[in-house]
Design an enzyme around this catalytic site. Structure first.
Site, PDB file in Angstrom:
ATOM      1  N   CYS A 299       0.591  -1.340   0.212  1.00 21.37           N
ATOM      2  CA  CYS A 299      -0.389  -0.045  -0.264  1.00 21.37           C
ATOM      3  C   CYS A 299       0.461   0.997   0.195  1.00 21.37           C
ATOM      4  O   CYS A 299       0.599   2.619  -1.196  1.00 21.37           O
ATOM      5  CB  CYS A 299      -0.831  -0.376   1.552  1.00 21.37           C
ATOM      6  SG  CYS A 299      -0.257  -0.043   2.516  1.00 21.37           S
ATOM      7  N   HIS A 347      -2.556   1.359   6.863  1.00 18.44           N
ATOM      8  CA  HIS A 347      -3.201   1.153   5.409  1.00 18.44           C
ATOM      9  C   HIS A 347      -3.416   2.476   4.408  1.00 18.44           C
ATOM     10  O   HIS A 347      -3.559   3.096   5.520  1.00 18.44           O
ATOM     11  CB  HIS A 347      -4.555   0.032   4.972  1.00 18.44           C
ATOM     12  CG  HIS A 347      -4.435   0.063   3.354  1.00 18.44           C
ATOM     13  ND1 HIS A 347      -4.104  -0.926   3.384  1.00 18.44           N
ATOM     14  CD2 HIS A 347      -5.540   0.654   3.473  1.00 18.44           C
ATOM     15  CE1 HIS A 347      -3.968  -1.022   1.524  1.00 18.44           C
ATOM     16  NE2 HIS A 347      -5.297  -0.208   1.664  1.00 18.44           N
ATOM     17  N   HIS A 359      -5.892   1.445  -4.299  1.00 18.17           N
ATOM     18  CA  HIS A 359      -5.182   1.632  -3.080  1.00 18.17           C
ATOM     19  C   HIS A 359      -4.786  -0.345  -3.784  1.00 18.17           C
ATOM     20  O   HIS A 359      -4.877  -0.814  -3.922  1.00 18.17           O
ATOM     21  CB  HIS A 359      -5.685   1.566  -1.993  1.00 18.17           C
ATOM     22  CG  HIS A 359      -7.072  -0.009  -1.358  1.00 18.17           C
ATOM     23  ND1 HIS A 359      -7.088  -0.485  -0.871  1.00 18.17           N
ATOM     24  CD2 HIS A 359      -7.600  -0.034  -2.633  1.00 18.17           C
ATOM     25  CE1 HIS A 359      -8.333  -0.952  -0.506  1.00 18.17           C
ATOM     26  NE2 HIS A 359      -8.133  -0.910  -1.619  1.00 18.17           N
TER      27      HIS A 359
END
Length: 387
Positions: A299, A347, A359
């Site tokens: 990420c 994240h 993402h």
């Protein structure tokens, strides 16, 4: 590894999402088992489907958190290794110079011997506390030229500096070893969590996987609905801001402040356009923990690479990226902004507008466009504008 975490930004926190952490559609069961949330364990002693899903969810969540710790340790290791290499190179050069100066001093001593002075004692020279001590002991100092005396001083100065550099290199090597241990620990943690999750998922029956897939589909629809609602809220907020700016400008004798704000907005929009173009080009590439491209990403690796394409350097980890800009509310989020998730900020995604983001979601998945509410609402941590 808590030391890798940064303090939470003071901006708005939005109610958010459960962990983005399940590698297949088999990662959603709260809704699936809403009708049997308090069901007793299976008669055969096997864990219930809800228990399996929750365990897998937790494992992927822990793996993602460990991935960011791995990224931090890897970055630190790289920096420390460069420092150690530089120090060792410096020590090698200083040692060579020290040897050359020692040879020169030997030449001076030999010359003194040939002129009739007492033969110098090498052991005495090496054990002397200072140049003056040595040459006082051998009665050579008075017979030396100023150039020879300067060479002696230089030798002992270089000897002291070389010793300090060796000690510094030794300390840095110990620190590097400790960081490498942290790196290996984080790596092992990620691998273990992913292995455990795969093992649990492999035990699900085809029927259980199908049921979970159906529930996942419903959750996606709900996330899309919430994204549409957010898009409406953002459009209304943007329209209100434009009206207020226009009213303020019409009542002001100078439009310089408004012009400055407009210029700043245009600059950010130009960068964000490059960010989104890059991110969209990565869609379909696999999530791989610790990866920074070009073939795969985790990420924070994706967000770092995307903003680099716009000429902005972001830190490597989510813990640092969350502090690399201005915190804004989700309602005021603009394309290009970074959206962070979970209390441990493990994240991150790139906002693209209309309640959607790009993402790298989790192990087993691919870079994709998805609602910012893809896993609910309670885990959205904050929104940051990097530039």
């Amino acid at each position: 590894m808590a030391s890798h975490r940064k303090s939470r930004p003071t901006g708005t926190r939005v109610a958010g999402i459960r962990t983005p952490a399940l590698a297949t559609a088999a990662l959603t069961s709260v809704a699936l088992l809403s009708q049997s949330a308090n069901a007793a364990p299976a008669a055969d002693g096997k864990p219930s489907l809800e228990e399996v899903e929750k365990k897998v969810d937790d494992l992927y969540r822990q793996a993602e958190s460990a991935t960011e710790k791995y990224n931090a340790a890897k970055e630190k290791t790289t920096k420390q290794r460069k420092q150690v290499d530089t120090l060792l190179d410096d020590v090698a050069k200083r040692t060579q110079k020290l040897n050359e100066e020692r040879e020169q001093l030997g030449t001076f001593a030999a010359a003194q011997y040939r002129t009739g002075a007492a033969a110098p004692d090498t052991a005495t020279f090496l054990l002397a506390d200072s140049p003056q001590d040595y040459f006082d002991q051998t009665q050579l100092m008075g017979r030396m030229t100023s150039r020879q005396k300067s060479a002696v001083d230089d030798y002992f100065t270089e000897q002291s500096a070389t010793m300090k550099k060796r000690q510094e290199a030794s300390r840095n090597l110990r620190t590097l070893t400790e960081t490498q241990s942290d790196l290996q620990t984080a790596k092992s943690t990620v691998q273990k969590k992913l292995s455990d999750a795969r093992e649990l998922l492999s035990k699900l029956t085809a029927e259980e996987k199908a049921r979970l897939a159906a529930i996942q589909k419903k959750k996606e629809q709900e996330a899309a609905r919430k994204a549409a609602e957010l898009a409406k809220q953002q459009a209304a907020a943007e329209q209100k801001a434009k009206e207020e700016a226009a009213a303020k400008e019409s009542g002001s004798s100078s439009g310089s402040a408004s012009d400055s704000a407009s210029s700043s907005d245009s600059s950010y929009a130009a960068k964000a356009e490059k960010v989104l173009a890059f991110a969209r080009a990565q869609i379909g590439k696999p999530y791989v923990w610790g990866a920074t491209g070009p073939g795969s990403y985790d990420c924070s690796g994706l967000t770092q690479a995307a903003w680099k394409a716009a000429g902005v350097t972001l830190p490597r980890t989510t813990y640092d990226q969350v502090n690399a800009g201005t915190t804004v509310s989700l309602t005021n989020a603009r394309p290009g902004d970074l959206i962070f998730f979970y209390d441990d900020i493990s994240h991150v995604g790139i906002y693209i507008g209309n309640g959607m983001m790009i993402h790298a979601p989790k192990p087993g998945a691919y870079v994709r466009e998805e609602s910012v509410y893809y896993a609910g609402t309670s885990i959205i941590h904050s929104v940051v504008r990097p530039a």
